[in-house]
Structure formats: structure tokens, C-alpha cells
Design an enzyme around this catalytic site. Sequence first.
Site, mmCIF file in Angstrom:
data_model
loop_
_atom_site.group_PDB
_atom_site.id
_atom_site.type_symbol
_atom_site.label_atom_id
_atom_site.label_comp_id
_atom_site.label_asym_id
_atom_site.label_seq_id
_atom_site.Cartn_x
_atom_site.Cartn_y
_atom_site.Cartn_z
ATOM 1 N N ARG A 103 0.745 -1.161 0.002
ATOM 2 C CA ARG A 103 -0.011 -0.072 0.024
ATOM 3 C C ARG A 103 0.990 1.261 0.031
ATOM 4 N NH1 ARG A 103 -5.097 1.573 -1.341
ATOM 5 N NH2 ARG A 103 -6.342 2.438 0.164
ATOM 6 N N THR A 377 -9.269 0.486 -9.975
ATOM 7 C CA THR A 377 -8.548 -0.902 -9.360
ATOM 8 C C THR A 377 -8.607 -2.045 -10.234
ATOM 9 O OG1 THR A 377 -9.110 0.125 -7.323
ATOM 10 C CG2 THR A 377 -8.328 -2.198 -7.171
ATOM 11 N N THR A 395 -3.951 -0.843 -7.339
ATOM 12 C CA THR A 395 -4.616 0.104 -7.670
ATOM 13 C C THR A 395 -3.986 1.612 -7.927
ATOM 14 O OG1 THR A 395 -6.629 1.527 -7.029
ATOM 15 C CG2 THR A 395 -5.287 0.877 -5.185
ATOM 16 N N ASN A 397 -5.949 4.231 -6.939
ATOM 17 C CA ASN A 397 -7.266 4.752 -6.697
ATOM 18 C C ASN A 397 -8.285 4.947 -7.735
ATOM 19 O OD1 ASN A 397 -8.964 5.318 -4.649
ATOM 20 N ND2 ASN A 397 -8.396 7.418 -4.344
ATOM 21 N N ASP A 419 -7.974 7.992 0.307
ATOM 22 C CA ASP A 419 -8.515 6.950 1.046
ATOM 23 C C ASP A 419 -8.163 7.329 2.586
ATOM 24 O OD1 ASP A 419 -9.800 5.793 -0.923
ATOM 25 O OD2 ASP A 419 -8.230 4.034 -1.146
ATOM 26 N N SER A 448 -7.750 0.726 3.027
ATOM 27 C CA SER A 448 -8.293 0.151 1.870
ATOM 28 C C SER A 448 -9.356 -0.740 1.686
ATOM 29 C CB SER A 448 -7.232 -0.482 1.109
ATOM 30 O OG SER A 448 -7.436 -1.203 -0.213
ATOM 31 N N SER A 449 -10.108 -0.946 0.871
ATOM 32 C CA SER A 449 -11.056 -2.074 0.709
ATOM 33 C C SER A 449 -10.870 -3.195 -0.166
ATOM 34 C CB SER A 449 -12.512 -1.240 0.132
ATOM 35 O OG SER A 449 -13.128 -0.323 0.635
ATOM 36 N N GLY A 468 -13.478 -1.897 -7.686
ATOM 37 C CA GLY A 468 -14.741 -1.303 -7.246
ATOM 38 C C GLY A 468 -14.904 -0.540 -6.074
HETATM 39 N N1 GLY Z 1 -8.496 2.851 -3.544
HETATM 40 C C1 GLY Z 1 -9.471 1.767 -3.434
HETATM 41 C C2 GLY Z 1 -9.222 0.985 -2.110
HETATM 42 O O1 GLY Z 1 -7.838 0.822 -2.065
HETATM 43 O O2 GLY Z 1 -9.803 0.377 -1.331
#
Ligand code: GLY
Length: 586
Positions: A103, A377, A395, A397, A419, A448-449, A468
Site C-alpha cells: 500500500r 483498481t 490500484t 485509486n 482513502d 483500503s477496501s 470497485g
Molecule cells: N483505492 C481503493 C481501495 O484501496 O480500496
Amino acid sequence: MKKTAVFWQRLWGAALVCVLLGSVQAREVPGTLPQGAAIASAHHLATEAGFEMLAKGGNAFDAAVAVSAMLSVVEPISSGIGGGGFFLLHEAKTGREVFIDARESAPEAATQAVYLDAQGNFDRDRATNGPWAAGIPGLPAALVHMAQNYGRLPLKESLQPAIRVAHEGFPVYRRLLRGYAERRAVMERYPGTRTVFSPHGRPLAEGEILRQRDLGKTLERLAEQGFDGFYRGLTARRILQGVKQEGGRWTAQELASYQVKEREPIRFTWRGWQIVTAPPPSSGGIALAQMLQILSPWDLRSMDEAQRTHLIAEAMRRAYHDRTFYLGDPDFVRIPQKTMLSPYYAAGLRSTIHPDKATPSVLLPGEPTPFDEHPETTHFSIIDAEGNRVAGTQTVNLLFGSGLIPPGTGVLLNNEMDDFALKPGTPNAFGVMGYAANAPAPGKRMLSSMTPTFMESADKVAVLGTPGGSRIITMVLLGILGVDAGLDAQQVTALPRFHHQWLPDAIGTEKGALPAEVVAKLREKGHTVIVPGEVQGQRSSDAWGNMQVVEYNKRNGNLGAGSDPRNPVGKGEVRRSSVPVRIAGQ
Ligand code: GLY
């Protein structure tokens, strides 16, 4: 019958078929290796790059390096070496699973105050466009780390396909152009970006060749010098200069000290499946565990669709509420992970769900927020013939990240700073909020998701994930329910999608995802249901995500692969030949 009803009927019907197949296959020996390899990614060139490594004697991890780097070249709309990612690895020979956290991290100068204007209002432009939007990239370090620690081939070999395509180019496809049209004003702000994406003083047209020679040279330096080829030396100097030129402030030390982190994945069992998934700084694994554990005692298959959707949405609501307050970078905040993963905690949350009534989100504290979605992403899934697996989600983003390419690098920088909870209680571009746990700090990683996930039962292995934004986690949840119901990989990627994220207090749906009578019943229970196109001006896109799934049957070694039919690369509608999955060796 409505398309969605057919989908769900197929889902539950397929479960029955699977039970029958399972009983036939039960005579075979468990533990058979995959009969070949399977790769699913968002672009056929990336899938082919992975197979090129396998043909050279590489393993799934070499293939992952090649796929990831190729996606950086051919899908700059979604990810790139100017961004970051998460890679979940399963090493067959040791049975070990590891989560590689690549990340982005916050530059020291990017404090919360930077994102406020003179009146103290949140400066959305600064948070999403240009140098202040970007975190220190993690993806190049992940490629080096995976190649050195898990692969068999040198980085020079595994980056070769991406280098080749960066120099030779690839035909521009419609999805790339749609994204470009949305971000054109930002992409044309910066000279380094204009040179690449408007080489003739205008945006490229569909089918024209996009060549990224500077990116090719940057990848060559990475291939030859490893970590130092990106984070020190010429590339680093050009990145620092490009950021400074546009008013940002990064230091050479911040680039040179970036490190990927190996973390223990989140693991839990659910209905006979061992689920291995993303730990913080992803919110995905904890939220998935919460949702599945809340749902576990209910026989969802025997319920009518409205009741099933109601209960799933209520589980989503509760998990996203907790995400907002408790999750962030585990190196900076104490996350009550043990409690959040406990089945007793899930039982407590379950007991607050009314079987027939929506719980108003205001009963769980917070402020209403807008609801938005972007298809950025990207995800890829790999199984090789030795049984090694990779689930990679990466990603920049939002579409094309920050839009800033430092001149002479070809590196499109991410806009991942958005984020973070840059202004506590103010929603980010996905409409999700955060507070202290996800506030920026020097070197901290933004929540993050992204949820790369493995599922394993006595019979089967599945590797899945999707892009997504904040909907990633609920898409993976629905994917897991689909795998559990016996759908094959391609059917799982095609499942219709709905989502609840606590705030706004609404079930969002893809176009046609829920039949009108189900929507009506959910509304009777008190849910707000957003149906695309139903209310003018209400924002909700028609199709979400780009799921990539591979699977294998442990009893006979058969492989399967599925690529989301929503996002074909190439002209026109989805055609089998344009679906970027490949299974080889069977
Ligand atoms: N930027 C989308 C995520 O990391 O969830």
C-alpha cells in the site's frame, strides 16, 4: 422472468447440481494437484504475460509479477507502478500463506491541514488531483519482493513482457477512453501526462496504439537494478522533480525508505470453507469475516430473495459501520481485531437485526453521505500446476489516479491520499468516512477496501477479488456466497450485485440486479433501494466491479476460470475470445 431472478435461481439451482457432481467425484483421491494452470485478469495481454512466465519455468509468483506489471502498462486507468496493491500468496510446498502489503504511504508534508482551503473546507481537488493526492508508490517494491522471495525467474525475465508492450504499444480500448473522457481535464493539466496520453495534441482514439516509452525505460531500470532502479537514482530524481514542479513535497528519503510489509492474512472458517483474506490496512478481511459470521446460522438458500437480500444488507450495514470507526493502518492504530473477528461479537450484531424491518442507520451514530462509485483498481487470480496461488488487487485509486506523470518517467502517480480520512467525518470519493483510526500521518498507510481472497474446502480451492472502491468487500461477499452455492468461476463473476455501506442508508443495486417485486418488498421493510435510472439525478452506475476468479477441484485437479463479463477489453460486446482468462495444461 427477470434477469436477476434467473441469476439467483441459477445460483441456488447450481448448488443442487454441485451436490450431485460432488457425490460422483467423492470416489476420486483428494489432494490431486491442478492439471495445469489458470489465470484470470482484466486484460488478455496480462493473462498471456503470466503464461509466458510459466512456459519459461516460472511459478505462480513469477506469473504474478508479469501480470501485475503488464496491467500497469495496459490498464493505467486502474493501477500502475505509480500506485500500490495487496498480494495474497499461497506457497504449495510449505502450505504457507502470506499477505504482501504494498500500500502507498503518506508523505510527511501531507498533513490534514494541506487538504483544507482558506475557509477550512475540504479541498477535494487537492485530495484527488495532482501531487498532493499521491502517496509514496508501493507496487514496484512488491514486484521486486515477490520476484526475489517467491519467484524462480529474475525480475529481468518477469518484467520483459510489460517492457515490450510499453515500448511497442497496445490498441486503446473503449473502457480506457471512457475513463479518459471522465478525467480529461486533469490529464491535460500536466505536461508529463499530455506527452503520453495526447501524443498528437488530442486524446487517442479507439484502436490507436498507446506507446509508453518512458514507462518502458523506467521498467527497464527496475528490471536491472531492482528496488534502487525505482526508489533511488534517475527514476527517483525525476519523480521528485515532477512532484516539486507541480507544487508537491516529497523527499528522497521517503522514496528510498519505502518497504513492503509481509502480514499475517485474516483467516476464518465459514460453512466448511477456510477463508484466507486481506488484513488491515485493508478493511476487507475483517468486514468479510463479520458479514459471513453474522449470516452463518441462517439458511439463506431456502429464503425468498427479498428476505435473503434484507439479511445480507443488514450484515453489510453493520460491518461498514465498524469499518468507519475502528480500522486503519495496524502499525499506527490499535485495532480491536480479536473482538471484531469473534463469533460472539458477530452473534451480538446479529441479535440487533430485525427479521422484517430495516435498521435505520442513524441508530448507529454518524452523518449521511453521498454515494458514488468508480470502476478503478484491478484484480488478478492465479493457480499454477504446483498448487501455488496468487490473489492480487492493485490500484492507483480513482480513474488514472492523480493524473500526474512526472516528466520522463511514464509513471502515473496514484491519488490514494483520498482513502485517508483527510477531514474526519467527511466522506471520500467512495462516500465512505473515517475518523482518527484512518487519519493521515507520516509513513502511515491509508485504509483500503481491496480484498484478495482464497477459499478452500475439502474439495475445492477458489481465488477471487475485484475492483470497485468501497463495494469491493460486498462484491467479494456475494462472490463467496456464489462459490459456496456451487456456481462455477464464470457464473460467480457474472452474479448481479447490491451493496450497503451503512451510510448513506440505502441498498445500492446494479441495473437489473433485483427484480421489481423484490425491490418493493425491501421498501416495505423500510429499506431505501437505489435502482439505476429510476430517479433522475440519483447517482448509481449500472454495472460494478471487474471480478476475476480461478478455481480448482482438489479431487480431480480440474481447473476453472472466470472473468467479469461487465468489462470486456476490445470493441463491442463481450465475446468469448475477448474474455481474458486462460486455462492451460488440461
Ligand atoms: N483505492 C481503493 C481501495 O484501496 O480500496
